[in-house]
Design a protein around this motif. Structure first.
Motif, PDB file in Angstrom:
ATOM      1  N   PRO A  94      50.309  40.170  41.742  1.00 25.72           N
ATOM      2  CA  PRO A  94      49.589  39.754  40.527  1.00 25.72           C
ATOM      3  C   PRO A  94      48.499  38.723  40.814  1.00 25.72           C
ATOM      4  O   PRO A  94      47.395  38.809  40.251  1.00 25.72           O
ATOM      5  CB  PRO A  94      50.683  39.138  39.650  1.00 25.72           C
ATOM      6  N   TYR A 117      45.498  40.522  42.218  1.00 29.82           N
ATOM      7  CA  TYR A 117      44.746  41.219  41.166  1.00 29.82           C
ATOM      8  C   TYR A 117      43.834  40.245  40.413  1.00 29.82           C
ATOM      9  O   TYR A 117      42.662  40.519  40.185  1.00 29.82           O
ATOM     10  CB  TYR A 117      45.704  41.864  40.152  1.00 29.82           C
ATOM     11  N   LEU A 118      44.386  39.103  40.023  1.00 29.61           N
ATOM     12  CA  LEU A 118      43.587  38.147  39.248  1.00 29.61           C
ATOM     13  C   LEU A 118      42.425  37.585  40.060  1.00 29.61           C
ATOM     14  O   LEU A 118      41.315  37.444  39.567  1.00 29.61           O
ATOM     15  CB  LEU A 118      44.466  36.984  38.784  1.00 29.61           C
ATOM     16  N   LEU A 151      49.429  32.087  34.872  1.00 22.77           N
ATOM     17  CA  LEU A 151      48.092  32.663  35.071  1.00 22.77           C
ATOM     18  C   LEU A 151      47.073  31.555  35.353  1.00 22.77           C
ATOM     19  O   LEU A 151      46.219  31.682  36.234  1.00 22.77           O
ATOM     20  CB  LEU A 151      47.660  33.454  33.829  1.00 22.77           C
ATOM     21  N   ALA A 159      48.795  41.070  34.689  1.00 25.84           N
ATOM     22  CA  ALA A 159      47.810  41.154  35.770  1.00 25.84           C
ATOM     23  C   ALA A 159      47.548  42.613  36.156  1.00 25.84           C
ATOM     24  O   ALA A 159      46.403  43.004  36.383  1.00 25.84           O
ATOM     25  CB  ALA A 159      48.292  40.357  36.981  1.00 25.84           C
TER      26      ALA A 159
END
Ligand SMILES: [Zn+2]
Length: 240
Positions: A135, A138-139, A192, A219
């Motif tokens: 995740p 991805y971000l 996040l 994400a």
């Protein structure tokens, strides 16, 4: 006919069979970008050559440039950069990383930042099996592609909170009155923010939990959404 040889360091993103004995490997090279190449004869013998050309391998290669496919001439592993063999969980996460990179990287175009991010994430997976590695990747990729999600204010009205939803169509987090997309808990929002705010190491301490599952969902969804939008843009461009 001049033969064109070149060297590069890269990560094997994917392999597939070609004929009886050969294999096609898709490599993200540091200097040459994403390249498809034939590895000849690797499936006939149990060659070391073939073993080095598995997905996730970090390799130095010597290649012949071909008209369509290049040909792998020599390959050696970059020392100390392998995922622990037999660790299915980390391997699965590593495969998610290379799959994402294969979708993002254009053919034969250097993308050094993406290469560095991939190698960094694979090394992180060598140290930790945290479910937050993928995740976070991805971000960070979204941020590098210029679509960093807004997480401090509602993207629609500018209120600073409480932010209860996440929708990359709008560009990030949304307040109660403007909400769309996926619901988002305060704990997931914190994670996040930490991922994009330079506190990744704290996040990687997290084990699997409902929050890690929620962050992973948000994400992954955001990343897939970005890929779809890009594919649509490419399709439109090709129709013109
Ligand atoms: Zn709002």
């Amino acid at each position: 006919m001049a033969e064109r040889l070149y060297r590069d360091t890269g990560v094997v993103l994917r392999t597939y069979k070609l004929g009886e004995a050969d294999r096609i490997v898709v490599i993200l090279g540091q200097h040459h970008g994403k390249v498809r190449a034939v590895a000849k004869g690797v499936r006939k013998t149990r060659s070391k050559f073939g073993a080095r050309l598995e997905p996730l391998s970090h390799i130095r290669v010597l290649m012949h440039q071909g008209r369509q496919l290049d040909v792998v001439s020599q390959v050696e592993l970059v020392d100390g950069d392998h995922l622990p063999l037999g660790d299915l969980d980390r391997t699965t996460q590593g495969l998610a990383l290379v799959e994402a990179v294969e979708m993002l990287a254009p053919d034969r175009e250097p993308v050094p930042h993406l290469y560095q991010m991939l190698v960094g994430a694979l090394r992180t997976l060598g140290r930790t099996s945290s479910p937050m590695v993928v995740p976070a990747f991805y971000l960070k990729v979204l941020a590098a592609e210029g679509v960093r999600p807004e997480l401090d204010l509602c993207v629609s009205c500018g209120e600073d909170g409480p932010l209860v939803a996440f929708d990359l169509d709008h560009g990030g987090a949304l307040c109660r009155s403007c909400r769309s997309g996926s619901p988002m808990s305060p704990a997931a929002l914190d994670v996040l923010r930490a991922m994009l705010g330079g506190r990744l190491n704290d996040v990687l301490e997290m084990g699997a939990s409902p929050v890690s599952a929620e962050v992973s969902h948000l994400a992954t969804h955001a990343f897939e959404h970005h890929i779809e939008r890009r594919l649509r843009a490419v399709a439109m461009f090709e129709r013109l």
